[in-house]
Scaffold this active site. Structure first.
Site, PDB file in Angstrom:
ATOM      1  N   ASP A 225      -7.500  -2.856   4.722  1.00 33.13           N
ATOM      2  CA  ASP A 225      -8.414  -1.891   3.923  1.00 33.13           C
ATOM      3  C   ASP A 225      -9.533  -3.023   3.664  1.00 33.13           C
ATOM      4  O   ASP A 225     -10.724  -2.691   3.524  1.00 33.13           O
ATOM      5  CB  ASP A 225      -7.616  -1.500   2.771  1.00 33.13           C
ATOM      6  CG  ASP A 225      -8.408  -0.854   1.844  1.00 33.13           C
ATOM      7  OD1 ASP A 225      -9.296   0.005   2.265  1.00 33.13           O
ATOM      8  OD2 ASP A 225      -7.839  -0.508   0.536  1.00 33.13           O
TER       9      ASP A 225
ATOM     10  N   LYS B  53      -1.437 -13.243   5.827  1.00 36.20           N
ATOM     11  CA  LYS B  53      -1.379 -14.413   4.695  1.00 36.20           C
ATOM     12  C   LYS B  53       0.017 -14.931   4.876  1.00 36.20           C
ATOM     13  O   LYS B  53       0.787 -14.865   3.746  1.00 36.20           O
ATOM     14  CB  LYS B  53      -1.819 -13.810   3.407  1.00 36.20           C
ATOM     15  CG  LYS B  53      -1.773 -14.629   2.179  1.00 36.20           C
ATOM     16  CD  LYS B  53      -2.967 -15.669   2.314  1.00 36.20           C
ATOM     17  CE  LYS B  53      -3.215 -16.543   1.189  1.00 36.20           C
ATOM     18  NZ  LYS B  53      -4.312 -17.505   1.336  1.00 36.20           N
TER      19      LYS B  53
ATOM     20  N   ASP C 245      -7.549 -15.281   4.291  1.00 30.34           N
ATOM     21  CA  ASP C 245      -8.714 -15.809   3.683  1.00 30.34           C
ATOM     22  C   ASP C 245      -9.703 -16.649   4.630  1.00 30.34           C
ATOM     23  O   ASP C 245     -10.936 -16.263   4.513  1.00 30.34           O
ATOM     24  CB  ASP C 245      -8.415 -16.551   2.309  1.00 30.34           C
ATOM     25  CG  ASP C 245      -7.097 -17.673   2.604  1.00 30.34           C
ATOM     26  OD1 ASP C 245      -6.677 -17.618   3.811  1.00 30.34           O
ATOM     27  OD2 ASP C 245      -6.879 -18.327   1.869  1.00 30.34           O
TER      28      ASP C 245
ATOM     29  N   TYR D 121       0.872  -1.447   0.017  1.00 30.19           N
ATOM     30  CA  TYR D 121      -0.168   0.127  -0.098  1.00 30.19           C
ATOM     31  C   TYR D 121       0.720   1.396   0.029  1.00 30.19           C
ATOM     32  O   TYR D 121       0.301   2.543  -0.142  1.00 30.19           O
ATOM     33  CB  TYR D 121      -0.857   0.083   1.228  1.00 30.19           C
ATOM     34  CG  TYR D 121      -2.163   0.404   1.146  1.00 30.19           C
ATOM     35  CD1 TYR D 121      -3.129  -0.541   0.762  1.00 30.19           C
ATOM     36  CD2 TYR D 121      -2.571   1.781   1.183  1.00 30.19           C
ATOM     37  CE1 TYR D 121      -4.320  -0.009   0.766  1.00 30.19           C
ATOM     38  CE2 TYR D 121      -3.843   2.097   1.280  1.00 30.19           C
ATOM     39  CZ  TYR D 121      -5.058   1.203   0.851  1.00 30.19           C
ATOM     40  OH  TYR D 121      -6.092   1.779   0.727  1.00 30.19           O
TER      41      TYR D 121
END
Ligand SMILES: NC(=O)C1=CN([C@@H]2O[C@H](COP(=O)(O)OP(=O)(O)OC[C@H]3O[C@@H](n4cnc5c(N)ncnc54)[C@H](OP(=O)(O)O)[C@@H]3O)[C@@H](O)[C@H]2O)C=CC1
Ligand SMILES: O=C(O)CCC(=O)C(=O)O
Ligand SMILES: [Mg+2]
Length: 431
Positions: A320, A230, A296, A160
Site C-alpha cells: 500500500d 521488514k 525502509d 491489513y
C-alpha cells in the site's frame, strides 16, 4: 445464473466464462462496474466514454461492452441501506471481470474498508500495480523514466486484514490478558490503554503471491523479482515471507531463476568470487534474479537507484505504501492504475491506486487517468489489446499536447488545464 434482488444484469450481453483456466470473452461481455464515492462518479463518467470509444474504434461495432452498474459504498447505502449488497458480490463473482471507482473508508471507526472486503470476499490475492513513466508528465525526481516496476502486493492477509480490537473493550482486555498470562508477553508497554492488531502472514498466502510475481516476470521478460519485507524486525511474518518466497523460487523455478539465497549459500561455502560467477552465469543464461530488500532501505533506493528494481513482491501494508510512493515518482496517483486478481479463478476487479479525494468530489476536476489506465489493464486481461493500445497512445498524446487536469497542469509549464470530462474528450479525439 444467480438470482439478483435489487438490480439485474442487462438483457443484452453474455457473461465472460472461464474454460480450462483461460478466460472466454464473448463479443458483448457483461462487465459490472461500481461508480465509487467522492470523485468516483466524475471519473467513471469520463472513463466509460473513453472505454466505449476505444472499443468502437478498434472493432467497428463487432465488439461492445454491456455495462452492468452494481452498487457499493455511499450510493448503495443511500439506495438500499446496505454498504455492500449481496447482488454486487454475486455479480462480481458471476461475471468474473469488473471495474470499480474508489470507495470511502472512515478513519478510526465506522465501517471497515469495502475495498478490502471485496478483495477478501472474492479472494483476489494479488494487487497488481504497474508503475511506468509517460513522457512529459511532471515528476519530482530527475530520472522518472528509470522507474518501470510492477508491484505485486499481497492482498488477503497481513495487519491489513482488519483483525483488531479497540482500546477499552472487554475483547481487547481478554486478548491482552491471554497474551500476558498464557503467552508470557511482557512487551506491551501500556496494557491498560492499548488497542491490539493481529498480523497473519501464511506460507500459502506468500507462495501464491510470489508465484504470480515470478510468472509475470518470466512471461514479460523482466530481469528480477524483489521481495520487499521488514523481516529483521517482524521475523515470523515478514521474515517468513522472504524465506518462503526464496524457497518457492528455488523449488518451482530452479531452471528459470537464481536467488540471492543461493548466492549467499555459494558465498558461504566457496567464497564471494564463486557466488558472483554463479550469478553472472545465471544472468547470462537469461535466468530471472530473485532478490530481497528490507522495506525502509527499499523506499530510499527507489528514489536513488530505481533502475535496479523491476517486479516487486511484497506484503499488503508495505504494498500500500510502496504503491503511492512509486506513483508519486512518475507523476502522482492521478495516473496510477491497478487490479485485484485471483490468478487461479480468473476473477479480477480493476481499480485505481488512489482513493475518493473527497475535497474534489463533483467538481469535474481530478485526473481520470488511473481508472482509464486500469481499464487498459482490463482490456489486456481480456485479450482486447487493440482497444488497450488505442487508449494508451491517445492518453500519451494528450500529455504530449499538455492538455491535462489540474494535478499535472500545476506542475507543467505551458499546460492547458482541463476538466475530468474534457480530458476524457481529449483522449477520445486523439484515438
Ligand atoms: N481502492 C480504494 O477505493 C481506495 C480508497 N481510499 C479511500 O479514499 C478516501 C480518501 O483517502 P485519501 O487518503 O485522501 O487519499 P486519496 O487518494 O483519495 O487522495 C489523496 C490525494 O491524492 C491526490 N489524488 C487522488 N485522486 C486523484 C486523482 N484522480 N487525480 C489527481 N489527484 C488525485 C490528491 O492530491 P492533491 O491534494 O495534491 O491534489 C488528493 O488530495 C479514504 O476514505 C480512503 O480510505 C484510499 C485509497 C484507495
Ligand atoms: O480501502 C481503503 O479505503 C484504502 C485502500 C488503499 O489505500 C489501497 O488499496 O491502496
Ligand atoms: Mg493505498
Amino acid at each position: 445464473m444467480p438470482e439478483f434482488t435489487h438490480y439485474a444484469p442487462p438483457a443484452t450481453g453474455e457473461p465472460i466464462t472461464l474454460q480450462n483456466g483461460k478466460l472466454n470473452v464473448p463479443l458483448h461481455p457483461i462487465i459490472p462496474f461500481i461508480e465509487g464515492d467522492g470523485t468516483g462518479p466524475d471519473i467513471w463518467r469520463a472513463s466509460q466514454r473513453v472505454f466505449d470509444a476505444a472499443v468502437e474504434k478498434a472493432y467497428g461495432g463487432k465488439r461492445k461492452i454491456a455495462w452492468y452498474e452494481v452498487y457499493a459504498g455511499e450510493k448503495a447505502f443511500n439506495k438500499f441501506n446496505e454498504w455492500l449488497p449481496e447482488d454486487t458480490l454475486k455479480a462480481l463473482t458471476e461475471y468474473i471481470v469488473s471495474i470499480k471507482g474508489p470507495l470511502t473508508t472512515p478513519v478510526g471507526g465506522g465501517i471497515r474498508s469495502l475495498n478490502v472486503a471485496l478483495r477478501q470476499e472474492l479472494d483476489l490475492y494479488v494487487c497488481q500495480r504497474p508503475v511506468r513513466y509517460f513522457t512529459g508528465v511532471p515528476s519530482p525526481v530527475k530520472h522518472p523514466e528509470q522507474v518501470d516496476m510492477v508491484i505485486f502486493r499481497e492482498n488477503s492477509e497481513d495487519i491489513y486484514a482488519g483483525v483488531e480490537w479497540q482500546e477499552g473493550t472487554p475483547e481487547v482486555e481478554k486478548v491482552i490478558n491471554f497474551l500476558r498470562s498464557e503467552m508470557g508477553v511482557k512487551k506491551i508497554r501500556f496494557p491498560e490503554t492499548s488497542g491490539i492488531g493481529i498480523k497473519p502472514v501464511s506460507r500459502e498466502g506468500t507462495e501464491r503471491l510470489v508465484r504470480a510475481a515470478i510468472e509475470y516476470a518470466l512471461q514479460h521478460g523482466r530481469k528480477s523479482v524483489t521481495l520487499v519485507h521488514k523481516g529483521n524486525i517482524m521475523k515470523f511474518t515478514e521474515g517468513a515471507f522472504k524465506n518462503w518466497g526464496y524457497e518457492l523460487a528455488e523449488r518451482e523455478y530452479s531452471d528459470k531463476a537464481f536467488t540471492w539465497a543461493q548466492y549467499d549459500r555459494i558465498k558461504a561455502a566457496e567464497g564471494q568470487e564463486a557466488a558472483d560467477k554463479a550469478q553472472s552465469e545465471a544472468q547470462a543464461a537469461g535466468k530471472l534474479i530473485v532478490k530481497d530488500v528490507i522495506a525502509d532501505a527499499f523506499l530510499q533506493q527507489i528514489l536513488t537507484r530505481p533502475a535496479e528494481y523491476d517486479v516487486i513482491a511484497t506484503l499488503n501494508l508495505n504494498g500500500d505504501y510502496v504503491s503511492d510512493a512509486l506513483a508519486a515518482q512518475v507523476g502522482g496517483i492521478g495516473i496510477a492504475p491497478g487490479a485485484n486478481i485471483n490468478y487461479v479463478t480468473g476473477h479480477a476487479v480493476f481499480e485505481a491506486t488512489h482513493g475518493t479525494a473527497p475535497k474534489y468530489a463533483d467538481l469535474d476536476k481530478v485526473n481520470p487517468g488511473s481508472v482509464i489506465l486500469s481499464g487498459v489493464m482490463m482490456f489486456e486481461f481480456m485479450g482486447w489489446q487493440e482497444a488497450a493500445d488505442l487508449i494508451t497512445n491517445a492518453l500519451e498524446k494528450a500529455i504530449e499536447q499538455k492538455v491535462v487536469t489540474y494535478d499535472f497542469a500545476r506542475l507543467m509549464e505551458g499546460a492547458t488545464e482541463v476538466k475530468t470530462s474534457e480530458f476524457g474528450d481529449q483522449i477520445i479525439n486523439n484515438m
